[in-house]
Design a protein around this motif. Structure first.
Motif, mmCIF file in Angstrom:
data_model
loop_
_atom_site.group_PDB
_atom_site.id
_atom_site.type_symbol
_atom_site.label_atom_id
_atom_site.label_comp_id
_atom_site.label_asym_id
_atom_site.label_seq_id
_atom_site.Cartn_x
_atom_site.Cartn_y
_atom_site.Cartn_z
ATOM 1 N N ALA A 282 0.831 -1.203 0.000
ATOM 2 C CA ALA A 282 0.000 0.000 0.000
ATOM 3 C C ALA A 282 0.868 1.257 0.000
ATOM 4 O O ALA A 282 0.591 2.233 -0.712
ATOM 5 C CB ALA A 282 -0.922 -0.008 1.212
ATOM 6 N N GLU A 283 1.948 1.222 0.781
ATOM 7 C CA GLU A 283 2.844 2.384 0.824
ATOM 8 C C GLU A 283 3.537 2.594 -0.517
ATOM 9 O O GLU A 283 3.682 3.723 -0.998
ATOM 10 C CB GLU A 283 3.881 2.182 1.926
ATOM 11 C CG GLU A 283 4.779 3.392 2.150
ATOM 12 C CD GLU A 283 5.741 3.173 3.309
ATOM 13 O OE1 GLU A 283 6.545 4.083 3.567
ATOM 14 O OE2 GLU A 283 5.676 2.091 3.925
ATOM 15 N N THR A 284 3.963 1.458 -1.168
ATOM 16 C CA THR A 284 4.622 1.559 -2.482
ATOM 17 C C THR A 284 3.670 2.125 -3.526
ATOM 18 O O THR A 284 4.038 2.988 -4.335
ATOM 19 C CB THR A 284 5.122 0.180 -2.912
ATOM 20 O OG1 THR A 284 5.985 -0.350 -1.898
ATOM 21 C CG2 THR A 284 5.891 0.277 -4.222
ATOM 22 N N GLU A 285 2.429 1.625 -3.504
ATOM 23 C CA GLU A 285 1.442 2.159 -4.447
ATOM 24 C C GLU A 285 1.206 3.647 -4.220
ATOM 25 O O GLU A 285 1.086 4.428 -5.169
ATOM 26 C CB GLU A 285 0.135 1.376 -4.301
ATOM 27 C CG GLU A 285 0.229 -0.050 -4.809
ATOM 28 C CD GLU A 285 -1.077 -0.798 -4.614
ATOM 29 O OE1 GLU A 285 -2.006 -0.184 -4.034
ATOM 30 O OE2 GLU A 285 -1.169 -1.952 -5.033
ATOM 31 N N GLU A 286 1.185 4.026 -2.964
ATOM 32 C CA GLU A 286 0.994 5.450 -2.668
ATOM 33 C C GLU A 286 2.169 6.282 -3.180
ATOM 34 O O GLU A 286 1.991 7.371 -3.750
ATOM 35 C CB GLU A 286 0.833 5.622 -1.163
ATOM 36 C CG GLU A 286 0.456 7.027 -0.734
ATOM 37 C CD GLU A 286 -0.932 7.410 -1.198
ATOM 38 O OE1 GLU A 286 -1.181 8.623 -1.314
ATOM 39 O OE2 GLU A 286 -1.743 6.496 -1.452
ATOM 40 N N GLN A 287 3.389 5.759 -3.005
ATOM 41 C CA GLN A 287 4.558 6.478 -3.505
ATOM 42 C C GLN A 287 4.542 6.582 -5.034
ATOM 43 O O GLN A 287 4.879 7.623 -5.610
ATOM 44 C CB GLN A 287 5.841 5.780 -3.047
ATOM 45 C CG GLN A 287 6.099 5.908 -1.543
ATOM 46 C CD GLN A 287 7.360 5.182 -1.118
ATOM 47 O OE1 GLN A 287 8.014 4.550 -1.950
ATOM 48 N NE2 GLN A 287 7.690 5.277 0.163
ATOM 49 N N MET A 291 4.620 9.836 -7.298
ATOM 50 C CA MET A 291 5.611 10.068 -8.338
ATOM 51 C C MET A 291 4.945 10.359 -9.681
ATOM 52 O O MET A 291 5.367 11.255 -10.425
ATOM 53 C CB MET A 291 6.542 8.859 -8.462
ATOM 54 C CG MET A 291 7.460 8.678 -7.248
ATOM 55 S SD MET A 291 8.427 7.166 -7.323
ATOM 56 C CE MET A 291 9.445 7.504 -8.760
ATOM 57 N N GLN A 292 3.878 9.582 -10.006
ATOM 58 C CA GLN A 292 3.152 9.828 -11.252
ATOM 59 C C GLN A 292 2.566 11.241 -11.271
ATOM 60 O O GLN A 292 2.637 11.949 -12.284
ATOM 61 C CB GLN A 292 2.058 8.783 -11.427
ATOM 62 C CG GLN A 292 2.581 7.387 -11.744
ATOM 63 C CD GLN A 292 1.481 6.361 -11.814
ATOM 64 O OE1 GLN A 292 0.310 6.697 -11.589
ATOM 65 N NE2 GLN A 292 1.839 5.124 -12.127
ATOM 66 N N ASN A 293 2.002 11.614 -10.146
ATOM 67 C CA ASN A 293 1.438 12.969 -10.077
ATOM 68 C C ASN A 293 2.527 14.031 -10.236
ATOM 69 O O ASN A 293 2.338 15.052 -10.927
ATOM 70 C CB ASN A 293 0.709 13.164 -8.754
ATOM 71 C CG ASN A 293 -0.524 12.290 -8.646
ATOM 72 O OD1 ASN A 293 -1.158 11.990 -9.658
ATOM 73 N ND2 ASN A 293 -0.869 11.873 -7.440
ATOM 74 N N ASN A 294 3.694 13.789 -9.620
ATOM 75 C CA ASN A 294 4.798 14.746 -9.754
ATOM 76 C C ASN A 294 5.290 14.830 -11.204
ATOM 77 O O ASN A 294 5.599 15.908 -11.723
ATOM 78 C CB ASN A 294 5.944 14.360 -8.836
ATOM 79 C CG ASN A 294 5.572 14.503 -7.366
ATOM 80 O OD1 ASN A 294 4.730 15.344 -7.034
ATOM 81 N ND2 ASN A 294 6.173 13.710 -6.494
ATOM 82 N N ILE A 295 5.377 13.623 -11.842
ATOM 83 C CA ILE A 295 5.827 13.606 -13.250
ATOM 84 C C ILE A 295 4.837 14.349 -14.129
ATOM 85 O O ILE A 295 5.217 15.118 -15.020
ATOM 86 C CB ILE A 295 6.034 12.160 -13.715
ATOM 87 C CG1 ILE A 295 7.247 11.553 -12.997
ATOM 88 C CG2 ILE A 295 6.226 12.103 -15.228
ATOM 89 C CD1 ILE A 295 7.402 10.064 -13.189
#
Length: 391
Positions: A282-287, A291-295
């Motif tokens: 869950a934490e990895t998916e959140e990260q 990251m996708q949002n930042n990109i």
């Protein structure tokens, strides 16, 4: 237990006339004899004819006594007592006994308000003590009704019986009949005496038979006891195998319990590991989402900068073209002014060396482009030569 409850209990017991002085320190530790005495006195005060068990030496006797008191109070007074607290015989038992004492104290107090000079007892206001008298009154009412019906029937027969009675009284007595009647009664009594004597003889025989049976049973009991002792002393042939199997069973049970505990522990560890992995996923998916949002935000920003840069380049190009057009227009206007000034001024314009011509101003204003300045200087020389020629 509060100090107020204990104080109220001692004062109410003193008001009810309990013969013994109760101290508030008596219930600091378990004191079952005192609690049993108080409960017995309360039950007797409520119903004097109540039969209570008096044995409280053993644990079973105390349990029976507490159960009897609790059942008595529940059926007679509708007061529910907690047997466990009563059996503890400490401050908690005072809370239970206070319920009964409060009821008795309230009843006595209300009765005293009605008649101060009347000695009030528990039986004077409790109808449950009159249950036996009520049953007896019902039985007497039934007997009176039956006897009244029989008396009515006998009185109805009095008309016929009066004549027979008068005739029997008027008839003279005969000695023979009287003697015959007495002999019959004597013979009947003698028969009853013989029957009773026969029964007494039979009782002796029955007693002897019972004693013989008792002796026979005693002998059988002794034989059975001897047989039991012999069987207990004899070791069965399969006892060794039984003990061996019992030891193996105990070892297997210990092994089973150990494996069961280990299995339970491992299952718990697996569950904990699964929970940790799920939390990590869950934490990895959140990260990844962050990251996708930042990109995406970076791409939008870069696209915006590229569009801004292109617009800026286009604006610069358009500004450069406009400046070139303006310079060309200024140059044309400058040549035209120079020819007119030559025609008007003559030798003054020649002697000035062309410093006042508009072309000089144009060359000074175009410092950004070196090629344009060189072209302007060449054009200025050509203009000077043309001016000399005209002169």
């Amino acid at each position: 237990m509060s100090f107020k409850d204990l104080r109220n209990f001692t004062e109410m017991m003193r008001s009810l006339g309990y013969p013994r002085q109760i101290s508030m320190e008596n219930f600091r530790s378990p004191n079952f004899p005192l609690v049993a005495e108080i409960l017995m006195w309360l039950v007797k005060r409520y119903e004097p004819n109540a039969n209570l068990p008096h044995e409280i030496d053993t644990e079973d006797d105390r349990v029976i006594f507490i159960k009897y008191v609790a059942n008595f109070m529940a059926t007679k007074t509708r007061i529910k007592l907690n047997p466990k607290k009563l059996y503890m015989a400490d401050g908690y038992s005072v809370q239970e006994m206070l319920k009964v004492v409060t009821m008795l104290y309230t009843a006595v107090k209300s009765t005293k308000h009605k008649d101060v000079n009347e000695n009030v007892t528990e039986s004077s206001f409790d109808i449950t003590n009159k249950i036996a008298d009520l049953k007896q009154a019902r039985q007497l009412a039934t007997d009176i009704t039956l006897n009244g019906a029989k008396l009515y029937e006998l009185l109805a027969m009095e008309v016929d019986l009066r004549e027979l009675r008068t005739t029997a009284i008027a008839r003279p007595l005969e000695i023979d009949q009287i003697e015959a009647g007495l002999r019959g009664r004597i013979s009947g009594v003698e028969g009853e005496v013989k029957a009773t004597q026969h029964k007494l003889d039979n009782i002796g025989n029955d007693e002897a038979n019972l004693e013989a049976k008792i002796e026979k049973k005693k002998s059988e009991l002794e034989r059975n006891n001897k047989r039991l002792r012999s069987l207990q002393s004899v070791r069965p042939h399969f006892m060794d195998e039984f003990e061996k199997l019992e030891g193996d069973l105990k070892k297997m049970y210990d092994s089973y319990m150990e494996k069961f505990r280990n299995l339970t522990y491992l299952e718990q560890k697996v569950e904990d590991y699964d929970k940790q992995q799920q939390a990590k996923l869950a934490e990895t998916e959140e990260q990844l989402k962050r990251m996708q949002n930042n990109i995406r935000d970076e791409e939008r920003r870069m696209n915006h900068q590229a569009d801004t840069f292109e617009n800026f380049v286009e604006e610069e190009e358009s500004d450069g073209e406009e400046r070139q057009v303006k310079e060309k227009n200024h140059r044309v206007i400058g040549t035209m002014d120079a020819s007119e000034s030559d025609s008007e001024d003559g030798s003054e314009s020649i002697s000035s060396g062309g410093s006042e011509l508009p072309g000089d101003d144009i060359a000074i204003s175009d410092d950004d482009d070196d090629d344009d300045s060189e072209d302007d200087s060449e054009e200025g020389d050509e203009k000077d030569e043309s001016d000399d020629a005209d002169f």
